[in-house]
Design a protein around this motif. Structure first.
Motif, mmCIF file in Angstrom:
data_model
loop_
_atom_site.group_PDB
_atom_site.id
_atom_site.type_symbol
_atom_site.label_atom_id
_atom_site.label_comp_id
_atom_site.label_asym_id
_atom_site.label_seq_id
_atom_site.Cartn_x
_atom_site.Cartn_y
_atom_site.Cartn_z
ATOM 1 N N ALA A 133 0.886 -1.088 -0.110
ATOM 2 C CA ALA A 133 -0.122 -0.102 0.061
ATOM 3 C C ALA A 133 0.768 1.197 -0.014
ATOM 4 C CB ALA A 133 -0.956 0.090 1.149
ATOM 5 N N GLN A 134 0.298 2.380 -0.817
ATOM 6 C CA GLN A 134 0.994 3.583 -0.683
ATOM 7 C C GLN A 134 0.634 4.577 0.163
ATOM 8 O OE1 GLN A 134 4.344 3.672 -2.608
ATOM 9 N NE2 GLN A 134 3.869 1.409 -2.505
ATOM 10 N N THR A 135 -0.736 4.342 0.486
ATOM 11 C CA THR A 135 -1.236 5.283 1.305
ATOM 12 C C THR A 135 -1.831 4.460 2.446
ATOM 13 O OG1 THR A 135 -3.393 5.392 -0.058
ATOM 14 C CG2 THR A 135 -1.433 7.102 -0.573
ATOM 15 N N LYS A 136 -2.266 5.265 3.490
ATOM 16 C CA LYS A 136 -3.076 4.784 4.762
ATOM 17 C C LYS A 136 -4.346 4.324 4.192
ATOM 18 C CE LYS A 136 -0.787 5.186 8.533
ATOM 19 N NZ LYS A 136 -0.403 4.259 9.757
ATOM 20 N N GLU A 137 -5.203 5.209 3.153
ATOM 21 C CA GLU A 137 -6.271 4.903 2.469
ATOM 22 C C GLU A 137 -6.459 3.739 1.782
ATOM 23 O OE1 GLU A 137 -6.010 8.827 3.834
ATOM 24 O OE2 GLU A 137 -4.762 7.839 2.426
ATOM 25 N N GLU A 138 -5.404 3.432 1.097
ATOM 26 C CA GLU A 138 -5.136 2.108 0.348
ATOM 27 C C GLU A 138 -5.035 1.102 1.329
ATOM 28 O OE1 GLU A 138 -2.338 0.190 -3.180
ATOM 29 O OE2 GLU A 138 -2.042 2.440 -2.636
ATOM 30 N N LEU A 139 -4.297 1.157 2.287
ATOM 31 C CA LEU A 139 -3.944 0.139 3.217
ATOM 32 C C LEU A 139 -5.385 -0.351 4.065
ATOM 33 C CD1 LEU A 139 -1.995 -1.574 5.238
ATOM 34 C CD2 LEU A 139 -2.057 0.306 6.752
ATOM 35 N N GLN A 140 -5.979 0.637 4.246
ATOM 36 C CA GLN A 140 -7.421 0.350 5.041
ATOM 37 C C GLN A 140 -8.345 -0.202 3.788
ATOM 38 O OE1 GLN A 140 -9.211 3.968 6.361
ATOM 39 N NE2 GLN A 140 -11.003 2.970 7.413
ATOM 40 N N GLU A 141 -8.341 0.271 2.710
ATOM 41 C CA GLU A 141 -9.229 -0.463 1.588
ATOM 42 C C GLU A 141 -8.887 -1.858 1.170
ATOM 43 O OE1 GLU A 141 -10.215 0.253 -3.190
ATOM 44 O OE2 GLU A 141 -9.527 1.967 -1.921
ATOM 45 N N GLN A 142 -7.564 -2.325 1.202
ATOM 46 C CA GLN A 142 -7.129 -3.543 1.053
ATOM 47 C C GLN A 142 -7.628 -4.405 2.262
ATOM 48 O OE1 GLN A 142 -3.225 -2.710 -0.554
ATOM 49 N NE2 GLN A 142 -3.969 -3.758 -2.264
ATOM 50 N N ILE A 143 -7.204 -4.110 3.323
ATOM 51 C CA ILE A 143 -7.406 -4.823 4.567
ATOM 52 C C ILE A 143 -9.160 -4.941 4.458
ATOM 53 C CG2 ILE A 143 -7.727 -4.787 7.061
ATOM 54 C CD1 ILE A 143 -4.795 -3.398 7.034
ATOM 55 N N GLN A 144 -10.015 -4.120 4.515
ATOM 56 C CA GLN A 144 -11.194 -4.115 4.647
ATOM 57 C C GLN A 144 -11.835 -5.006 3.459
ATOM 58 O OE1 GLN A 144 -12.756 -0.071 4.836
ATOM 59 N NE2 GLN A 144 -12.468 0.068 7.042
ATOM 60 N N GLU A 145 -11.482 -5.166 2.364
ATOM 61 C CA GLU A 145 -11.990 -5.847 1.272
ATOM 62 C C GLU A 145 -11.120 -7.313 1.206
ATOM 63 O OE1 GLU A 145 -11.714 -3.747 -2.509
ATOM 64 O OE2 GLU A 145 -13.127 -2.200 -1.699
ATOM 65 N N GLY A 146 -10.127 -7.539 1.903
ATOM 66 C CA GLY A 146 -9.424 -8.783 2.213
ATOM 67 C C GLY A 146 -8.618 -9.195 0.975
ATOM 68 N N GLN A 147 -8.044 -7.919 0.383
ATOM 69 C CA GLN A 147 -6.994 -8.149 -0.828
ATOM 70 C C GLN A 147 -5.876 -8.558 -0.170
ATOM 71 O OE1 GLN A 147 -7.579 -4.482 -3.112
ATOM 72 N NE2 GLN A 147 -9.388 -4.974 -3.523
ATOM 73 N N TRP A 148 -5.705 -9.712 0.235
ATOM 74 C CA TRP A 148 -4.141 -10.001 0.803
ATOM 75 C C TRP A 148 -3.230 -10.386 -0.103
ATOM 76 C CZ3 TRP A 148 -4.822 -8.220 5.325
ATOM 77 C CH2 TRP A 148 -6.141 -8.488 5.931
ATOM 78 N N ASN A 149 -3.606 -10.955 -1.226
ATOM 79 C CA ASN A 149 -2.444 -11.438 -2.102
ATOM 80 C C ASN A 149 -1.832 -10.277 -2.682
ATOM 81 O OD1 ASN A 149 -2.634 -14.009 -1.616
ATOM 82 N ND2 ASN A 149 -4.275 -14.190 -3.452
ATOM 83 N N ASP A 150 -2.628 -9.024 -2.812
ATOM 84 C CA ASP A 150 -2.394 -7.921 -3.462
ATOM 85 C C ASP A 150 -1.526 -6.960 -2.287
ATOM 86 O OD1 ASP A 150 -3.230 -8.430 -5.979
ATOM 87 O OD2 ASP A 150 -5.215 -7.517 -5.387
ATOM 88 N N LEU A 151 -2.166 -7.043 -1.089
ATOM 89 C CA LEU A 151 -1.524 -6.114 -0.053
ATOM 90 C C LEU A 151 0.018 -6.572 0.222
ATOM 91 C CD1 LEU A 151 -1.630 -3.774 1.865
ATOM 92 C CD2 LEU A 151 -3.165 -5.358 3.500
#
Length: 314
Positions: A133-151
């Motif tokens: 993740a490049q921003t806190k917003e991107e981190l939060q979005e990927q965690i909430q959506e369960g995008q673990w392989n991307d994150l």
């Protein structure tokens, strides 16, 4: 004055196994033993002195009542904790706070910067180390959506590797890894993801997403640690890290070697081989799985044998 040999404390974990028994001969409580708290003064598992005039005293009590052994330091609590971890299964993805955050949010607990020496691992092993993740917003979005392989970032590991893991680093050891961990004396962990595993009672383990997102370093920054190797007589000394929290070395002893320490106490763990430490005409046996502290003012001593030791100090 004697070296202070310590009796480890063992912790059962959902991801633990039996490697601590198989590799070190420890008497473990179950087949799900994940952690050996080898040199610990933390209230959740203090080690006990096994020899000399302080035999039977826990390390936290020794620290408070005999601070002269440690150079009369200013810290109220023993600052370091040495563990051996048996990751028989993947550990949860987690992150740790720094001192200032933990002081406010965890009742004065220390933060948790740590480092890992890979004692052994299965072939083609990896671990989770950092995120994309490049921003806190991107981190939060990927965690909430369960995008673990991307994150989550994965890195390959092999025996003998060393990793410095500052607070704020998302990380997880993975299946088939045996690690010696040197860390600040803290038991604070914020769990980010646990593969939807259930505990022995069938419950999902707690996550700590709000705190985790507050303390995670964004974007991820790989810690820079330059390995330095020096030959000192029959010993090869590898310096892995010298940070504000701890310095960590590996001593590879291949015969009689002399050392002298007066101004610093040392935490020492024998991770392979065997030998003897000689001091003031007394020999102390060293074998794989032995953990001890060299007090301040110890002076000159010899180690003879063939063994590998992880050594740390503040």
């Amino acid at each position: 004055m004697e070296p202070l040999f310590l009796k480890p404390v063992f912790k059962e974990r959902i991801w633990g196994g039996t490697a601590l028994q198989k590799e070190f001969g420890y008497e473990i409580p179950s087949e799900n033993t994940g952690e050996c708290w080898a040199i610990s003064a933390h209230p959740n598992g203090p080690s006990m002195i096994e020899n000399g005039p302080y035999k039977g005293m826990t390390l936290d009590k020794l620290w408070s009542e005999h601070s002269e052994l440690f150079g009369n330091p200013q810290e109220k609590v023993f600052p370091l904790l040495t563990k051996i971890l048996d990751a028989n299964m993947d550990l949860s993805v987690q992150v740790h706070p720094d001192d200032s955050y933990a002081m406010v949010h965890e009742n004065g607990e220390l933060g948790k910067t740590e480092c890992w020496y890979i004692i052994d691992c299965k072939e083609d092993a990896d671990m989770i180390f950092g995120h994309n993740a490049q921003t806190k917003e991107e981190l939060q979005e990927q965690i909430q959506e369960g995008q673990w392989n991307d994150l989550l970032r994965r890195v390959k590991i092999k025996p003998g590797d060393f990793f410095y893991v500052p607070s704020g680093t998302i990380h997880a050891l993975c299946e088939g890894t045996l690690v010696l961990e040197t860390q600040q004396s803290s038991d604070t962990t914020y769990r980010v993801y646990d593969y939807d595993r259930r505990d022995a009672e069938g419950n999902l383990r707690d996550l700590h997403l709000e705190k985790a997102m507050e303390v995670t370093t964004v974007p991820h920054q790989d810690a820079v640690s330059t390995k330095l190797v020096q030959e000192k007589g029959n010993t090869r000394i590898t310096t892995y890290v010298e940070s504000d929290f701890f310095s960590v070395y590996k001593w590879e002893v291949g015969g009689k070697s002399s050392f002298s320490f007066n101004d610093q106490y040392l935490l020492i763990s024998v991770i392979n081989g065997e030998g003897a430490l000689s001091h003031n005409g007394i020999d102390y046996r060293l074998k794989k799985g032995t953990h001890f502290i060299i007090p301040v003012g110890f002076g000159e001593f010899e180690v003879d044998g063939n063994c590998e030791m992880i050594v740390s100090h503040t």
